[in-house]
Design an enzyme around this catalytic site. Structure first.
Site, PDB file in Angstrom:
ATOM      1  N   ARG A   8      27.378  40.870   1.446  1.00  0.00           N
ATOM      2  CA  ARG A   8      26.221  41.375   0.706  1.00  0.00           C
ATOM      3  C   ARG A   8      24.988  40.750   1.359  1.00  0.00           C
ATOM      4  NH1 ARG A   8      25.965  40.021  -5.683  1.00  0.00           N
ATOM      5  NH2 ARG A   8      25.615  37.936  -4.858  1.00  0.00           N
ATOM      6  N   ASN A  10      25.003  28.380 -10.170  1.00  0.00           N
ATOM      7  CA  ASN A  10      25.522  29.636 -10.743  1.00  0.00           C
ATOM      8  C   ASN A  10      25.949  29.467 -12.197  1.00  0.00           C
ATOM      9  OD1 ASN A  10      25.495  30.106  -7.831  1.00  0.00           O
ATOM     10  ND2 ASN A  10      26.506  32.019  -8.379  1.00  0.00           N
ATOM     11  N   LEU A  56      13.509  42.463 -25.241  1.00  0.00           N
ATOM     12  CA  LEU A  56      14.804  43.154 -25.380  1.00  0.00           C
ATOM     13  C   LEU A  56      15.062  44.193 -24.297  1.00  0.00           C
ATOM     14  CD1 LEU A  56      15.275  43.543 -29.261  1.00  0.00           C
ATOM     15  CD2 LEU A  56      16.079  41.722 -27.761  1.00  0.00           C
ATOM     16  N   LYS A 112       9.945  32.488  -8.342  1.00  0.00           N
ATOM     17  CA  LYS A 112      10.271  31.262  -9.079  1.00  0.00           C
ATOM     18  C   LYS A 112       9.575  30.062  -8.435  1.00  0.00           C
ATOM     19  CE  LYS A 112      13.118  32.691 -12.330  1.00  0.00           C
ATOM     20  NZ  LYS A 112      13.016  32.344 -13.744  1.00  0.00           N
ATOM     21  N   TYR A 152      12.585  37.344  -5.378  1.00  0.00           N
ATOM     22  CA  TYR A 152      13.002  36.688  -6.628  1.00  0.00           C
ATOM     23  C   TYR A 152      12.826  35.166  -6.494  1.00  0.00           C
ATOM     24  CZ  TYR A 152      16.158  34.433  -9.901  1.00  0.00           C
ATOM     25  OH  TYR A 152      16.680  33.586 -10.849  1.00  0.00           O
ATOM     26  N   HIS A 175      27.206  39.892 -11.297  1.00  0.00           N
ATOM     27  CA  HIS A 175      27.750  38.547 -11.073  1.00  0.00           C
ATOM     28  C   HIS A 175      29.265  38.556 -10.923  1.00  0.00           C
ATOM     29  CE1 HIS A 175      23.804  37.647 -12.924  1.00  0.00           C
ATOM     30  NE2 HIS A 175      23.798  36.726 -11.975  1.00  0.00           N
ATOM     31  N   TYR A 178      21.188  35.876 -21.652  1.00  0.00           N
ATOM     32  CA  TYR A 178      22.426  35.095 -21.485  1.00  0.00           C
ATOM     33  C   TYR A 178      22.160  33.592 -21.629  1.00  0.00           C
ATOM     34  CZ  TYR A 178      26.299  33.028 -18.741  1.00  0.00           C
ATOM     35  OH  TYR A 178      27.342  32.259 -18.281  1.00  0.00           O
TER      36      TYR A 178
END
Ligand code: UFG
Length: 326
Positions: free
Chosen positions: A280, A168, A32, A143, A139, A187, A10
């Site tokens: 969440r 975002n 991919l 990073k 995650y 998302h 993206y």
């Protein structure tokens, strides 16, 4: 030539497009697994995986690489909690492979996709770059580890890097050639648009008991084309002798989940059904970044400011994408 690792995804595909528009030659390197071959409409394409260091060496042998932009990472927060090894191997160990080959070939410029998830639960908003970094999931940890590695490589080996911490990322290419396409999709905006198009029945609002004005989570949505602009500016800043730096990329403007849904109803003209749902796990109430540093040092000016712009471009892309799949 600029090597765009993860350029079929993206965010990477939007930067690859802009690089080519600005006259840079690019090669996209992507396995991919999550990327889409049809998103690489500009520059060369190399099917490959960062886990395979010999393959990376071959790419550097065959191409005059001047800089690397690195977008290839796993980015599902929930999955990272369940399977941290997958995240540390993909996001950290594989990044070490590309950095190692860059050293072997004396390539000095690196642009790294980082995230506001490295801040964890913010103690001050808007978040500035020197805000403490205490990620609350693997995650974000993965990073942050790379951020620290880059700093050490800068000191020891003279690597010139720009770490870009996205808030975002949202919206789609205004020419409607590429856009957001994740499988699975988690998302908010694409899910709201799925509800608008009738692909899902409703949109669940994760948490309606936050300490925010309308009790839903607040995020800083930044148009992917504005992110692309910032990448080019960061690259040129390094090429012009700028020192290694970290930049937040956001709008400094917080928007709630309910505001996103209401804007989507207006833009699409569809009656999108929303359902109040439990929180969440791991979602901070508010994540808003200060982009002052990127504005001052890179002269970055977001052009697609505002949720309308973001949702309008996302909606055009979403409809096109749906037609292709039908
Ligand atoms: N949300 C819903 N319903 C949904 C999906 C999301 O209410 O069906 C809410 C979330 O709870 C959150 C907001 O919408 O409050 C945005 O959620 P996204 O999943 O779109 O984005 P996140 O803020 O969770 O994720 C982004 C980046 C991640 C990064 C994270 C840092 O996409 O890569 O910020 O917290 F890790």
């Amino acid at each position: 030539m600029i090597l765009v690792v993860g350029g079929a995804g993206y965010i990477g595909s939007h930067i690859n497009k802009l690089l080519n528009k600005k006259g840079y030659k690019t090669a996209v390197f992507d396995n991919l697994i999550y990327g889409h071959r049809e998103f690489v409409k500009w520059g060369d394409f190399i099917l490959g995986d960062l886990a395979d260091i010999e393959q990376i060496r071959l790419v550097f042998k065959k191409n005059p690489i001047k800089a690397v932009m690195h977008f290839a990472a796993l980015a599902y927060v929930g999955e990272s909690v369940e399977d941290p090894q997958k995240y540390y191997i993909n996001n950290v160990a594989n990044t070490l492979n590309i950095l190692r080959v860059m050293r072997e070939f004396n390539v000095k410029f690196f642009i790294f996709s980082s995230t506001c998830a490295t801040y964890g639960n913010p103690i001050e908003t808007p978040i500035v770059e020197n805000h403490p970094q205490n990620p609350i999931n693997p995650y974000g940890q993965s990073k942050l580890m790379v951020e620290k590695i880059l700093s050490d490589y800068n000191n020891a080996y003279g690597l010139k890097y720009a770490t870009l911490r996205y808030f975002n990322a949202a919206g789609a290419d205004p020419d409607n050639e590429i856009g957001e396409w994740h499988e699975p999709e988690t998302h908010l905006i694409p899910l709201v648009l799925d509800a608008a198009i009738g692909k899902r029945e409703d949109i669940k609002i994760f948490g309606t008991d936050y300490d925010t004005p309308d009790s839903t989570c607040i995020r800083d949505y930044i148009h992917v084309t504005d992110l692309a602009d910032a990448h080019i500016l960061a690259l040129e800043y390094l090429f012009n002798g700028g020192k290694s730096e970290v930049f937040n990329l956001g709008n400094g403007n917080g928007v709630s989940v309910i505001e996103v849904i209401e804007t989507a109803r207006r833009v699409t003209g569809k009656n999108i059904k929303s359902v109040e749902s439990p929180r969440r796990p791991g979602d901070p109430a508010v994540l808003v970044g200060s982009a002052r540093k990127a504005t001052e040092i890179l002269n970055w000016q977001p052009r697609y400011f505002g949720l309308n712009n973001i949702i309008e471009t996302a909606w055009s892309w979403h409809q096109k994408q749906q037609n292709i799949q039908d």
